[in-house]
Design an enzyme around this catalytic site. Structure first.
Site, short mmCIF file in Angstrom:
data_model
loop_
_atom_site.label_atom_id
_atom_site.label_comp_id
_atom_site.label_asym_id
_atom_site.label_seq_id
_atom_site.Cartn_x
_atom_site.Cartn_y
_atom_site.Cartn_z
N LYS A 136 -0.87 4.95 4.44
CA LYS A 136 -1.86 3.82 5.21
C LYS A 136 -1.60 3.77 6.63
O LYS A 136 -0.29 3.52 6.96
CB LYS A 136 -1.75 2.66 4.58
CG LYS A 136 -3.03 1.46 4.95
CD LYS A 136 -3.23 0.34 4.02
CE LYS A 136 -3.86 -0.61 4.49
NZ LYS A 136 -5.40 -0.10 4.80
N HIS A 155 0.85 -1.30 0.11
CA HIS A 155 -0.10 -0.09 0.02
C HIS A 155 0.84 1.19 -0.09
O HIS A 155 1.90 1.22 0.30
CB HIS A 155 -0.86 0.19 1.28
CG HIS A 155 -2.13 -0.95 1.06
ND1 HIS A 155 -1.94 -2.32 1.39
CD2 HIS A 155 -3.41 -0.82 0.84
CE1 HIS A 155 -3.10 -2.67 1.33
NE2 HIS A 155 -4.02 -2.20 0.94
P1 NAD Z 1 -7.06 9.81 4.29
O1 NAD Z 1 -6.16 10.17 5.29
O2 NAD Z 1 -6.95 10.33 2.87
O3 NAD Z 1 -8.55 10.29 4.69
C1 NAD Z 1 -9.09 10.13 5.97
C2 NAD Z 1 -9.75 11.45 6.27
O4 NAD Z 1 -10.61 11.57 7.45
C3 NAD Z 1 -8.92 12.79 6.48
O5 NAD Z 1 -9.47 13.77 5.53
C4 NAD Z 1 -9.10 13.06 7.96
O6 NAD Z 1 -8.99 14.46 8.02
C5 NAD Z 1 -10.55 12.76 8.02
N1 NAD Z 1 -11.00 12.29 9.60
C6 NAD Z 1 -10.07 12.13 10.63
N2 NAD Z 1 -10.86 11.97 11.82
C7 NAD Z 1 -12.32 12.39 11.41
C8 NAD Z 1 -13.41 12.11 12.09
N3 NAD Z 1 -13.48 11.97 13.45
N4 NAD Z 1 -14.73 12.46 11.32
C9 NAD Z 1 -14.57 12.46 10.01
N5 NAD Z 1 -13.39 12.69 9.20
C10 NAD Z 1 -12.26 12.38 9.79
O7 NAD Z 1 -7.22 8.10 4.15
P2 NAD Z 1 -7.84 7.32 2.97
O8 NAD Z 1 -6.73 6.95 2.11
O9 NAD Z 1 -9.11 7.89 2.30
O10 NAD Z 1 -8.37 6.08 3.74
C11 NAD Z 1 -9.35 6.11 4.64
C12 NAD Z 1 -9.76 4.82 5.26
O11 NAD Z 1 -10.31 4.03 4.22
C13 NAD Z 1 -8.57 3.89 5.73
O12 NAD Z 1 -8.86 3.19 6.73
C14 NAD Z 1 -8.11 2.95 4.49
O13 NAD Z 1 -7.57 1.76 4.96
C15 NAD Z 1 -9.63 2.69 4.06
N6 NAD Z 1 -9.79 2.21 2.76
C16 NAD Z 1 -10.64 1.24 2.51
C17 NAD Z 1 -10.83 0.87 1.20
C18 NAD Z 1 -12.18 -0.12 1.07
O14 NAD Z 1 -12.45 -0.58 -0.21
N7 NAD Z 1 -12.98 -0.54 2.25
C19 NAD Z 1 -10.12 1.43 0.03
C20 NAD Z 1 -9.34 2.27 0.42
C21 NAD Z 1 -9.10 2.61 1.63
#
Ligand code: NAD
Length: 226
Positions: free
Chosen positions: A141, A137
């Site tokens: 992450k 990744h």
């Molecule tokens: P990222 O860091 O780019 O985004 C996360 C966002 O959440 C940030 O903008 C942050 O400010 C915000 N945040 C933090 N605390 C918060 C709160 N209490 N309330 C609302 N927003 C809040 O991360 P990302 O790359 O977008 O990934 C996010 C999650 O999704 C990770 O856990 C990742 O592993 C997961 N993910 C899942 C899949 C899937 O298919 N299920 C795919 C990709 C990523």
């Protein structure tokens, strides 16, 4: 619909995909790094005041449990893509979803190719029981091993070592390697962009209201034999 984590990599892609879908609308975006105003809120509790039907969560492993609890408490269906929920937390959320009026879909991977990879790996492991997983990744992450690697390992009997690689430039990649006498079989999936997750997210938003309680993974929404 509410998008939590709307300023993040996944959240931004979800807002764009939902706007393009036509049959759903973003009424609130929650993220502490958004400038509040209009449909933007600094946190989930204030965003829930916009009365969404469904909340989609792509936030952080350390906040997702509290967020999900708030959606359920407010009677809002949740689609949780954030990884890193413990078994314990998942069980508690399952109980809450079972007791209340709102449903929950929790999926570590929304990409159809990744779901097929998990299936094929589980099938192959019945005949080739020595299995290891490499998950690769992007370097921002927060959790390791990935939720997808853990779920894949959970679908296979016996111990499955998982190796995690974090490098800039990567999105999400999984390789399941099965070893036999004098041969290996490799099943690999690559998410080359976050677009790969969007059809699954949109499908889960459409269907979460008709799936009582907790659904783990979107396989039952996609495959007719589950
Ligand atoms: P990222 O860091 O780019 O985004 C996360 C966002 O959440 C940030 O903008 C942050 O400010 C915000 N945040 C933090 N605390 C918060 C709160 N209490 N309330 C609302 N927003 C809040 O991360 P990302 O790359 O977008 O990934 C996010 C999650 O999704 C990770 O856990 C990742 O592993 C997961 N993910 C899942 C899949 C899937 O298919 N299920 C795919 C990709 C990523």
């Amino acid at each position: 619909m509410l998008v939590s984590g709307a300023a993040g990599r996944m959240g931004q892609a979800v807002v764009a995909a939902v706007s393009a879908a036509g049959d759903m609308q973003v009424v609130a975006r929650a993220d502490p790094s958004l400038l509040p105003g209009g449909d933007a809120y600094p946190d989930v509790s204030s965003a829930l005041g916009a009365r969404p039907d469904v909340a989609v969560d792509f936030t952080r492993p350390d906040v997702v449990f509290d967020n999900a609890r708030q959606y359920l408490d407010e009677g809002v269906h949740g689609v949780i893509g954030t990884t890193g929920l413990s078994e314990d937390q998942l069980a508690k959320l399952g109980q809450l979803a079972g007791d209340g009026s709102a449903n929950l879909v929790v999926a570590p991977n929304f990409a159809i190719g990744a779901l097929l990879m998990m299936r094929f790996a589980a099938e192959a492991a019945r005949y080739m029981p020595r299995v290891e997983i490499i998950e690769l990744h992007h370097d921002r992450k927060l959790d390791a091993p990935s939720g997808t690697a853990l779920r894949t390992a959970g679908m296979i009997e016996g111990e499955v070592p998982i190796h995690s690689v974090r490098l800039p430039g990567l999105v999400a990649h999984h390789e399941v390697i099965l070893g036999g006498a004098g041969e290996t079989l490799t099943i690999r999936h690559d998410s080359l962009s976050r677009e790969s997750f969007m059809p699954g997210v949109v499908l889960a938003v459409r269907r979460v209201g008709s799936r009582p309680g907790l659904t783990v993974g979107i396989e039952p929404l996609l495959f007719d034999d589950e």
